[in-house]
Design a protein around this motif. Structure first.
Motif, mmCIF file in Angstrom:
data_model
loop_
_atom_site.group_PDB
_atom_site.id
_atom_site.type_symbol
_atom_site.label_atom_id
_atom_site.label_comp_id
_atom_site.label_asym_id
_atom_site.label_seq_id
_atom_site.Cartn_x
_atom_site.Cartn_y
_atom_site.Cartn_z
ATOM 1 N N GLY A 277 -11.265 89.517 46.152
ATOM 2 C CA GLY A 277 -12.275 89.297 47.191
ATOM 3 C C GLY A 277 -12.731 87.852 47.241
ATOM 4 O O GLY A 277 -12.424 87.035 46.369
ATOM 5 N N GLY A 278 -13.502 87.574 48.298
ATOM 6 C CA GLY A 278 -13.851 86.196 48.605
ATOM 7 C C GLY A 278 -14.830 85.552 47.631
ATOM 8 O O GLY A 278 -14.725 84.353 47.371
ATOM 9 N N LYS B 70 -2.884 78.689 45.212
ATOM 10 C CA LYS B 70 -2.608 79.515 46.389
ATOM 11 C C LYS B 70 -2.468 78.693 47.675
ATOM 12 O O LYS B 70 -1.893 79.134 48.656
ATOM 13 N N VAL C 33 -3.481 89.210 55.763
ATOM 14 C CA VAL C 33 -3.723 89.169 54.312
ATOM 15 C C VAL C 33 -5.172 89.588 54.090
ATOM 16 O O VAL C 33 -6.095 88.859 54.472
ATOM 17 N N LYS D 253 -11.806 95.473 58.154
ATOM 18 C CA LYS D 253 -10.688 94.554 58.450
ATOM 19 C C LYS D 253 -9.782 95.158 59.535
ATOM 20 O O LYS D 253 -8.784 94.558 59.923
ATOM 21 N N VAL E 72 -0.832 92.478 53.601
ATOM 22 C CA VAL E 72 -0.783 91.975 52.227
ATOM 23 C C VAL E 72 -2.171 92.135 51.609
ATOM 24 O O VAL E 72 -3.128 91.489 52.035
ATOM 25 N N GLY E 73 -2.285 93.018 50.636
ATOM 26 C CA GLY E 73 -3.592 93.259 50.027
ATOM 27 C C GLY E 73 -3.434 93.743 48.597
ATOM 28 O O GLY E 73 -3.432 94.945 48.339
ATOM 29 N N ALA E 74 -3.266 92.811 47.679
ATOM 30 C CA ALA E 74 -3.099 93.191 46.267
ATOM 31 C C ALA E 74 -4.384 93.858 45.783
ATOM 32 O O ALA E 74 -5.478 93.328 45.997
ATOM 33 N N ILE F 294 2.350 90.898 44.372
ATOM 34 C CA ILE F 294 1.623 89.956 45.231
ATOM 35 C C ILE F 294 0.657 89.125 44.404
ATOM 36 O O ILE F 294 -0.382 89.614 43.939
ATOM 37 N N VAL G 82 0.880 85.284 48.502
ATOM 38 C CA VAL G 82 -0.143 85.134 49.549
ATOM 39 C C VAL G 82 0.094 83.816 50.287
ATOM 40 O O VAL G 82 0.087 83.765 51.527
ATOM 41 N N LEU H 46 -12.540 84.061 54.445
ATOM 42 C CA LEU H 46 -11.821 82.931 53.829
ATOM 43 C C LEU H 46 -10.382 82.888 54.311
ATOM 44 O O LEU H 46 -9.798 81.813 54.474
ATOM 45 N N GLU I 99 -8.002 79.755 55.321
ATOM 46 C CA GLU I 99 -6.778 79.551 54.536
ATOM 47 C C GLU I 99 -5.545 79.412 55.437
ATOM 48 O O GLU I 99 -4.714 78.518 55.246
HETATM 49 N N1 UDP Z 1 -6.573 87.676 48.762
HETATM 50 C C1 UDP Z 1 -5.632 87.533 47.766
HETATM 51 N N2 UDP Z 1 -4.632 88.438 47.682
HETATM 52 C C2 UDP Z 1 -4.515 89.462 48.543
HETATM 53 C C3 UDP Z 1 -5.492 89.597 49.593
HETATM 54 C C4 UDP Z 1 -6.509 88.671 49.656
HETATM 55 O O1 UDP Z 1 -5.670 86.597 46.966
HETATM 56 O O2 UDP Z 1 -3.580 90.242 48.424
HETATM 57 C C5 UDP Z 1 -7.634 86.659 48.828
HETATM 58 C C6 UDP Z 1 -7.594 85.847 50.102
HETATM 59 O O3 UDP Z 1 -6.595 84.841 49.993
HETATM 60 C C7 UDP Z 1 -9.030 85.332 50.180
HETATM 61 C C8 UDP Z 1 -9.840 86.446 49.546
HETATM 62 O O4 UDP Z 1 -8.916 87.270 48.818
HETATM 63 O O5 UDP Z 1 -9.166 84.170 49.391
HETATM 64 C C9 UDP Z 1 -10.523 87.309 50.595
HETATM 65 O O6 UDP Z 1 -11.643 86.677 51.085
HETATM 66 P P1 UDP Z 1 -12.233 86.991 52.526
HETATM 67 O O7 UDP Z 1 -13.453 86.185 52.698
HETATM 68 O O8 UDP Z 1 -11.180 86.794 53.580
HETATM 69 O O9 UDP Z 1 -12.549 88.554 52.516
HETATM 70 P P2 UDP Z 1 -13.365 89.508 51.510
HETATM 71 O O10 UDP Z 1 -12.316 90.181 50.676
HETATM 72 O O11 UDP Z 1 -14.300 88.677 50.718
HETATM 73 O O12 UDP Z 1 -14.038 90.472 52.435
#
Ligand code: UDP
Length: 412
Positions: free
Chosen positions: A48-49, A204, A232, A239, A263-265, A300, A305, A326, A330
């Motif tokens: 998460g962010g 990343k 992602v 989302k 893509v969502g590890a 992943i 990513v 984020l 990115e």
């Molecule tokens: N992220 C990641 N791997 C994944 C999916 C997301 O590293 O498989 C990272 C993404 O690159 C970003 C963060 O998780 O840096 C998600 O932040 P965002 O503010 O977009 O959303 P949140 O998850 O905080 O709602």
């Protein structure tokens, strides 16, 4: 509570990447704060962010002379299920925790504070991130804390907002990502708007060419000769992954070779409902072998990513609520054309038609996907404009500067 360790970071490393004025502002304000003891607290060390931000912000604060540490909650299933309900309802979800659940949430926060006390952790200034740990300041007997609300509270569930309100009043300031999240006149305390930022020096975001990225995606089963669109994100209802699949299906009628990657590890310990969303999405997409859903953290990592963000022909972030997003910054930093849901922080990051497209529904999203795939020159110039916009506004030293300004305001 666990002390989270981070890699070292140097402010000097950002010369030539972010505007010089930001770096000199940081140096100037940090001088006045040398030795200040600052503690960040959030719910999870990974995923998460917020964790993403802290892993850069914390070592940078240290580099400029503040004594800074980051503590995260230890994983606990019942606590995370309650705090997830609070998180959703602040963004407008309808469920409200039961009285018993709320008592458990309070008890867990009190226990976390006792754990900090037993470790002898003290601070001149506390930065407490998100609703999961909001009550902690009340149990600390501290009067100098900042609560950072990272979610989109444009339309919160009123009952839950009322439950949390007394805890918000304990803070000296609230940081919101966007002005509309705490409109004037109805706030427990003074609100400061500080949008989050990404760290261009994290692995990343290391520069990767389009063809390197396509090779990595091919290794994961994508066909690198056909167009690829991707989102992602964590598997989360806000989302809108179903809307992404719908948009893809409509666009595929015009672009038959199109492929879609989710893509969502699954690394965040507090994401108990992500498994259900994932299962539902797999069912929703079962009939199409050109939809690829990646959730295995063994497959992943940062490199993958980066590859999806650097090598997709169009990047999507079709959220219907988004505190900041984020992933938007990115993908823009990687010069990819981007389509975002017209909400929250995405609306602030994308200048519609200039640095990306904003959409309100799957059919508009499909139309924009087709436009970008058929007009590579438009896609390219959007990507370039997106990168410059991120450089000026959404890179980590700017976030560091804004936190330091706030700290200086509070401790002086
Ligand atoms: N992220 C990641 N791997 C994944 C999916 C997301 O590293 O498989 C990272 C993404 O690159 C970003 C963060 O998780 O840096 C998600 O932040 P965002 O503010 O977009 O959303 P949140 O998850 O905080 O709602």
């Amino acid at each position: 509570m666990q002390l989270v360790s981070t890699r070292a970071a140097r402010l000097n490393g950002y010369h030539g990447i972010v505007p010089e004025g930001i770096l000199s502002d940081v140096t100037e304000v940090a001088e006045k704060l040398r030795g200040l003891r600052v503690i960040h607290i959030n719910a999870t060390a990974q995923g998460g962010g917020v964790a993403e931000i802290l892993k850069s912000l914390v070592p940078l604060m240290r580099d400029v002379g503040l004594q800074t540490e980051w503590y995260a909650m230890l994983p606990d299933d019942s606590f995370f299920s309650i705090s997830k309900t609070l998180h959703h309802s602040l963004q407008g979800g309808s469920s409200v925790p039961s009285a018993a659940d709320f008592t458990c949430y309070q008890a867990q926060n009190e226990k976390a504070v006792n754990s900090l006390k037993s470790m002898g952790v003290t601070a001149d200034l506390w930065f407490i991130h998100d609703a999961q740990v909001l009550p902690m300041l009340a149990y600390m007997n501290s009067d100098i804390g900042v609560w950072i609300c990272h979610v989109d509270t444009t339309r919160p569930n009123e009952e839950v907002r009322q439950m949390l309100f007394p805890y918000m009043t304990k803070y000296k300031r609230i940081i919101a990502s966007m002005p509309e999240y705490f409109p004037n006149g109805n706030n427990p305390t003074e609100v400061v708007v500080i949008p989050p930022a990404i760290d261009p020096l994290q692995p990343k975001h290391r520069q990767m060419t389009y063809s390197q990225a396509r090779q990595i995606m091919a290794g994961l089963g994508m066909d690198h000769d056909r167009p690829i669109i991707s989102q992602v994100s964590r598997f989360d209802k806000w989302k809108d992954p179903w809307g992404v699949a719908d948009a893809y299906r409509l666009a595929k009628k015009e672009v038959p070779g199109l492929q879609l990657a989710f893509v969502g590890a699954m690394t965040a310990k507090d994401d108990f409902d992500a498994c259900e969303i994932l299962k539902n999405l797999q069912g929703y997409c079962r009939d199409d072998s050109d939809i690829h859903i990646f959730s295995d953290p063994q497959l992943i990592g940062d490199r993958e990513v980066n590859a999806f963000q650097s090598g997709s022909d169009v990047v999507l972030q079709k959220s219907i609520r988004e505190g900041f997003g984020l992933t938007v910054a990115e993908a823009m930093w990687k010069e990819r054309p981007l389509i975002g849901g017209n909400c929250g922080g995405i609306r602030h990051q994308i200048r519609d038609g200039e640095t990306g497209f904003l959409v309100d529904n799957p059919s508009d999203c499909a139309e924009r996907i087709v436009t970008l795939l058929r007009n590579p020159d438009v896609a390219e110039s959007m990507g370039r404009a997106g990168k410059e916009s991120v450089r000026g506004k959404y890179l980590m030293p700017r976030l560091l500067r804004d936190y330091l300004y706030l700290a200086s305001d509070l401790v002086n």
